[in-house]
Design a protein around this motif. Structure first.
Motif, mmCIF file in Angstrom:
data_model
loop_
_atom_site.group_PDB
_atom_site.id
_atom_site.type_symbol
_atom_site.label_atom_id
_atom_site.label_comp_id
_atom_site.label_asym_id
_atom_site.label_seq_id
_atom_site.Cartn_x
_atom_site.Cartn_y
_atom_site.Cartn_z
ATOM 1 N N GLN A 1 -7.601 -13.230 -9.380
ATOM 2 C CA GLN A 1 -7.489 -12.052 -8.527
ATOM 3 C C GLN A 1 -6.349 -12.145 -7.524
ATOM 4 N N ASP B 1 -4.113 -9.113 -7.368
ATOM 5 C CA ASP B 1 -4.603 -7.828 -6.857
ATOM 6 C C ASP B 1 -3.839 -7.458 -5.591
ATOM 7 N N ALA C 1 -12.301 -7.016 -1.440
ATOM 8 C CA ALA C 1 -11.585 -6.929 -2.721
ATOM 9 C C ALA C 1 -12.414 -7.548 -3.851
ATOM 10 N N ARG D 1 -14.071 -5.356 -7.115
ATOM 11 C CA ARG D 1 -13.709 -5.645 -8.503
ATOM 12 C C ARG D 1 -14.876 -6.211 -9.310
#
Length: 229
Positions: free
Chosen positions: A14, A17, A94, A98
């Motif tokens: 991640q 991201d 975040a 996700r």
């Protein structure tokens, strides 16, 4: 224990991201600014000492060059963790968005005054326990590896707690001591991140990886608990 490597791998996946990358840039920049400020302050302090004791001021520059890397090695995890605390909510949000969207709606972002309080307590814990470990590390310095083992053990416990608390505080409903992640998993995560912090350049990524991995460890247990209920 397999949950920790899986959480770290998800955290690594991640990093690209936008939200996580933004925190990464901000935390690295602020950490480097703090150390630059410390370096400048140390240099001028040494210049002042040199002037008082009639020592050539050039030695102040030499001493600063030698002492700043040492200070960075000892204080990096303390400063980086303190800086990250102010962006922790963004990383956890975040991860929630996700991987755990069902939990995002019930999260309670920390107000600024609470973020400051949490960051201050975390900073005091990490700095305090590392200072307490110094005498033991000094006794074991003749072993070569002893001091590294001492600091790794201390920071494994501390970092594991801090990185999982970042997510737990958004979902704890006031029960800050009820962190659902077992201590063994927290210590393993802390040890992994502490190890990353010893590697140049990787150490800049380590706090964000630790925060995201800690969020996974907490949120998967909250999700599992809700599924059982």
């Amino acid at each position: 224990m397999s949950a920790v490597p899986a959480a770290i791998m998800k955290a690594l996946g991640q990093l690209g991201d936008r939200a996580v990358a933004a925190v990464l840039v901000k935390s690295i920049a602020l950490t480097l600014v703090v150390f630059a400020g410390l370096g400048v302050g140390l240099y001028f302090a040494l210049v002042e000492v040199s002037a008082r004791f009639a020592v050539d001021a050039a030695w102040a520059g030499v001493a600063a060059v030698l002492l700043v890397p040492l200070a960075m090695w000892f204080l990096f995890r303390v400063v980086a963790l303190a800086v990250l605390q102010f962006f922790a909510d963004e990383i956890v949000a975040a991860v929630e968005a996700r991987h755990y969207p069902a939990l995002a709606d019930c999260a309670q972002p920390l107000p600024l005054h609470r973020e400051v309080a949490v960051a201050t307590r975390g900073l005091m814990r990490v700095l305090g326990y590392n200072l307490l470990a110094l005498p033991l590390a000094g006794v074991l310095v003749f072993t070569g590896i002893g001091p590294a083992v001492v600091f790794l053990g201390v920071n494994a416990v501390l970092l594991g707690r801090e990185f999982t608390d970042m997510a737990w505080l958004r979902h704890c409903a006031g029960d800050e001591r009820g962190n659902p992640v077992p201590r063994a998993e927290r210590a393993l995560l802390g040890a992994a991140v502490a190890g990353m912090m010893l590697v140049p350049f990787v150490n800049l990524l380590a706090p964000v990886i630790g925060a995201a991995a800690g969020a996974h460890l907490v949120l998967r247990r909250i999700a599992a608990g809700e599924a059982e209920a």
